[in-house]
Design an enzyme around this catalytic site. Structure first.
Site, mmCIF file in Angstrom:
data_model
loop_
_atom_site.group_PDB
_atom_site.id
_atom_site.type_symbol
_atom_site.label_atom_id
_atom_site.label_comp_id
_atom_site.label_asym_id
_atom_site.label_seq_id
_atom_site.Cartn_x
_atom_site.Cartn_y
_atom_site.Cartn_z
ATOM 1 C CB CYS A 151 19.844 57.012 10.936
ATOM 2 S SG CYS A 151 21.445 56.412 11.516
ATOM 3 C CB CYS A 176 24.285 56.355 7.774
ATOM 4 S SG CYS A 176 23.552 54.944 8.605
ATOM 5 C CG ASP A 189 17.130 95.610 -9.624
ATOM 6 O OD1 ASP A 189 17.445 96.801 -9.524
ATOM 7 O OD2 ASP A 189 17.196 94.961 -10.687
ATOM 8 C CG ASP A 206 16.988 90.887 -13.142
ATOM 9 O OD1 ASP A 206 17.419 91.927 -12.594
ATOM 10 O OD2 ASP A 206 16.640 90.838 -14.330
ATOM 11 C CG ASP A 265 20.369 93.138 -8.894
ATOM 12 O OD1 ASP A 265 20.478 94.300 -8.456
ATOM 13 O OD2 ASP A 265 19.574 92.814 -9.784
#
Length: 806
Positions: free
Chosen positions: A110, A113, A515, A705, A709
């Site tokens: 869970c 843990c 872009d 890309d 950027d």
């Protein structure tokens, strides 16, 4: 306080070996001081005492082994993982000299843990980062090897009851298979027990109305007890183990009220069976266990399927490849390949690593990596991605990247990072669940006290119903199950989520900034025109431009580099992002880039471009003056108009912020119907514009890309890097579009909004259920068996609702 004296013992109390006459290694056990033979036995005995496990000495049949014998074989093997030769296959070292590794954790049941392991390991000196991915049970560890070793981390995890080992795809699959098999067996036993006990319970309920002989009733009680025993001792054992582990560390997890409810109901039922009178709850115990295990089994299935996205990528790479050496074909392991090797890929075979085609033409299927359904044509000079499938003809390729440097490995790392990070909603739900358990126990105690005063004979039954009905399983499952299902679905579409907050933020985005080059356009520029502006000829200016551009990854530079040999030696090469580059050739400084950038060097006004020029204008110049103007043309992506239309229909406003010349940007914006655009922008100016949008209250998504950027991708609320872009763009982005289809952006927005809607529905359901069920149970209107069905069904509703995202 009186000090106990050490017993004069000839044999070590721990291991039974003789105690040297000068030995003084005392340990107090159950109020008596016992002498040990050495420091090792003293340390082990003291650890047993500190752990509250002194009953070990009372119940053992023979003396314990020496300390070195007590170390399990698995723990002893952990030291092997510190060897550099062994670490070479799964450990990376970063620029700070910190080590990174992926681990598999066994025993995670869970979210509590996950929290326990993270906090425990992070407390080790030298551990810089430790994140556990609940979806795949994989952990990402970052540590300083001069302060702590990997074996220390593995042993620390083992000390709290879990097993960790370096990540291996085959072993991960085996662990998941073992987990699923064990869960299925527990579920089967609980289901079988529930059916049998319910039949007996129905008979006893009917007997209450129509009458039943006392001997028959007692017989049915004992049979119900025997049928319930395997359910409690086997099927429900995981609840008790986890609850005890959490309580020892003073943590309240959802397993605590579950274990209390099952334990109290079973204990009371056993007592009443022995007494021969009183209410029994064997049917409630079996149904509660069965439905709870069923909901967790479904959640585990969703977890495994979401984790398969990364596992399938790892399995894409073949085990062997055909290497060509001096004309001879040799089958070798993929792990033996090195950059520069020439490899043969036959039709139907998988590309073994990243590289480029050197000989042959064929179509390559990259659908499992990018989501693209159609194979792509590949010819000499084209890139090949490891894991893609050669469809038609033989190809020879030169290996460029292997191991952790391949695209597949990069995608897996990004997936791990995304799944290890929790969205804000998930963090909120985890915090609420922790408080909820405490509040639930207080409510149960209050209800028990009130009914003990009002009707003592009903107090236990009603308190039990409150404990069962308020279990916070649905609340804890509401967010992670939905996020897991959505992330897996997006990965299969070719949109890779690399940050935990993405779905939450993308769902609220209202502005999308693009872009131009390589994003809205294909980035496959072509040189349309070369116009010398001085006395230097066409071939000479192309050669100068190619020499300056050959070291750059910018799409414009790559095209110019193809139109010359690039043989001129360039020194003092410098790049200015978004503007161009400068270098010295034969002692003369040259600049290649936009007009303003080159004009700083020439000291003269730039020549005007033709009025009808719509392509990208690139200039070359020196201190002597302007040398050339290059015009490059690009093509729009085929699905760009449709993608922009879909985004507009979804309520997002598109923008174009580009470093290209305004004429080129205006042409693209006009073709796509985008009213808000800007050209000739530097990266810093793009970032300023994005921040201006954010200051006006907009949630901004940025798609780019290139290296230039990266700053604006990092500054946007959520960002997407195109899959073929620069690695720095990938590192700065929150998502990576592995496919070249812009249409995946609209898919991502719709899926993110659907995820937000599902999470809101799940949380609303969990809250409404508890608001309605708790008062009814506290008022005594809900029997324990009804509470078991209601709680379990609430968890099933949450899981099934989340799985709709797939």
């Amino acid at each position: 306080m009186k000090q106990a004296s050490a017993k004069q013992e000839e044999a070590c109390f721990h291991c039974g070996l003789p105690v040297p006459s000068n030995a003084d290694y005392p340990v107090e056990i159950d109020g008596e001081i016992h002498n040990m033979c050495c420091q090792g036995c003293q340390a082990v005995a003291q650890a047993i005492v500190d752990g509250g496990l002194t009953s070990f000495y009372r119940h053992r049949d023979t003396p314990s082994g020496r300390p070195e014998e007590l170390i399990p074989e698995e723990l002893a093997r952990m030291d092997l993982y510190d060897q550099p030769e062994l670490q070479a296959g799964f450990v990376q070292v970063d620029e700070r000299n910190l080590k990174h590794a992926s681990l598999i954790l066994e025993g995670i049941t869970c979210a509590a843990c996950v929290w326990l392991n993270e906090r425990h390991v992070r407390a080790l000196p030298g551990v810089h980062e430790f994140q556990v991915n609940y979806t795949t049970h994989r952990a990402h560890a970052v540590w300083d090897d001069s302060q702590v070793h990997l074996s220390d981390i593995l042993k620390a995890i083992s000390s709290i009851g879990y097993v960790a080992h370096p990540y291996d795809p085959g072993r991960q699959q085996a662990v998941q298979k073992k987990e699923k098999s064990q869960a299925l067996r527990r579920l089967f036993v609980a289901g079988l027990g529930a059916m049998q006990v319910m039949m007996l319970a129905i008979a006893m309920y009917a007997g209450d109305y129509s009458g039943m002989e006392v001997n028959i009733e007692h017989f049915m009680r004992w049979v119900s007890l025997l049928l319930t025993l395997p359910v409690v001792l086997y099927s429900s054992s995981g609840f008790f183990v986890t609850a005890w582990r959490d309580l020892r560390r003073r943590q309240l997890s959802m397993e605590v009220p579950v274990s209390l409810a099952i334990g109290l109901a079973f204990s009371a039922s056993v007592w009443h069976t022995l007494q021969g009178s009183g209410e029994i709850y064997f049917d409630s115990v079996c149904m509660f266990s069965f439905f709870l295990l069923a909901s967790r089994y479904l959640e585990m299935g969703a977890r495994h399927k979401a984790g398969q996205a990364a596992e399938e990528l790892v399995k894409l790479l073949p085990a062997t490849a055909v290497r060509i050496t001096d004309g001879e074909h040799q089958a070798v392991s993929v792990s033996q390949l090195r950059p520069g090797d020439i490899v043969l890929v036959r039709p139907g075979e998988t590309v073994p690593a990243d590289g480029e085609v050197t000989e042959g033409e064929s179509s390559v299927d990259e659908s499992l990596l990018t989501g693209e359904s159609l194979p792509r044509h590949r010819a000499p000079g084209d890139a090949l991605v490891g894991g893609s499938l050669n469809v038609e003809s033989p190809l020879q390729m030169r290996i460029m990247s292997v191991g952790e440097d391949t695209m597949v490995s990069g995608i897996v790392r990004l997936l791990d990072r995304a799944q290890a990070e929790k969205p804000r909603l998930a963090q909120l739900a985890d915090r609420i669940a922790g408080y909820f358990v405490g509040a639930q126990l207080l409510i149960a105690a209050s209800v028990a006290s009130a009914w003990w005063l009002l009707a003592p004979d009903r107090a236990f039954e009603i308190t039990l119903a409150v404990l069962v009905v308020t279990c916070p399983c649905a609340l804890s499952l509401a967010t992670p199950t939905a996020v897991t299902a959505a992330t897996g679905a997006l990965t299969r579409l070719g949109l890779l989520v690399t940050r935990g907050h993405v779905l939450e933020t993308l769902a609220s985005a209202d502005s999308m900034v693009f872009d131009k080059t390589g994003t809205l356009t294909r980035g496959s520029l072509s040189l349309a025109d070369v116009q010398p502006l001085g006395e230097t000829g066409r071939d000479a200016v192309l050669e100068l431009a190619a020499s300056l551009a050959k070291s750059s990854e910018h799409p414009v530079s790559r095209i110019l580099a193809l139109h010359g040999s690039g043989s001129r030696v360039v020194s003092d090469l410098r790049s200015r992002p978004g503007q161009g580059m400068q270098g010295d050739i034969d002692g003369v400084s040259y600049r290649l880039g936009n007009a303003a950038f080159v004009a700083e060097l020439t000291g003269k006004a730039p020549p005007s471009a033709p009025a009808d020029a719509q392509g990208t204008q690139v200039y070359l110049g020196s201190r002597a003056g302007w040398l050339a103007r290059f015009e490059l043309h690009d093509r729009l992506r085929a699905d760009a108009p449709q993608a922009i239309a879909e985004l507009k229909a979804a309520g997002l406003r598109p923008y174009i912020y580009s470093g290209d010349v305004p004429q080129a940007v205006a042409a693209v914006a006009g073709e796509l119907g985008i009213a808000d655009w800007r050209g000739g922008m530097r990266p810093s100016e793009k970032l300023e514009q994005v921040r201006a949008l954010q200051q006006r209250g907009h949630k901004v998504a940025m798609i780019g890309d290139g290296v230039n950027d990266a700053p604006v991708l990092g500054g946007a609320d959520v960002s997407v890097a195109m899959g073929q872009g620069a690695q720095l763009a990938h590192a700065s982005a929150d998502m990576v579009a592995l496919s070249e289809r812009l249409g995946v952006l609209a898919d991502g927005v719709h899926k993110a909004r659907a995820t937000r809607r599902i999470i809101q529905q799940n949380l609303a359901w969990a809250a409404t259920y508890n608001l309605v069920a708790v008062p009814l149970a506290a008022a005594g209107w809900v029997a324990p068996w009804m509470a078991a069905i209601g709680m379990s069904l609430s968890s099933l509703v949450v899981v099934i609702n989340a799985l709709r995202l797939k």
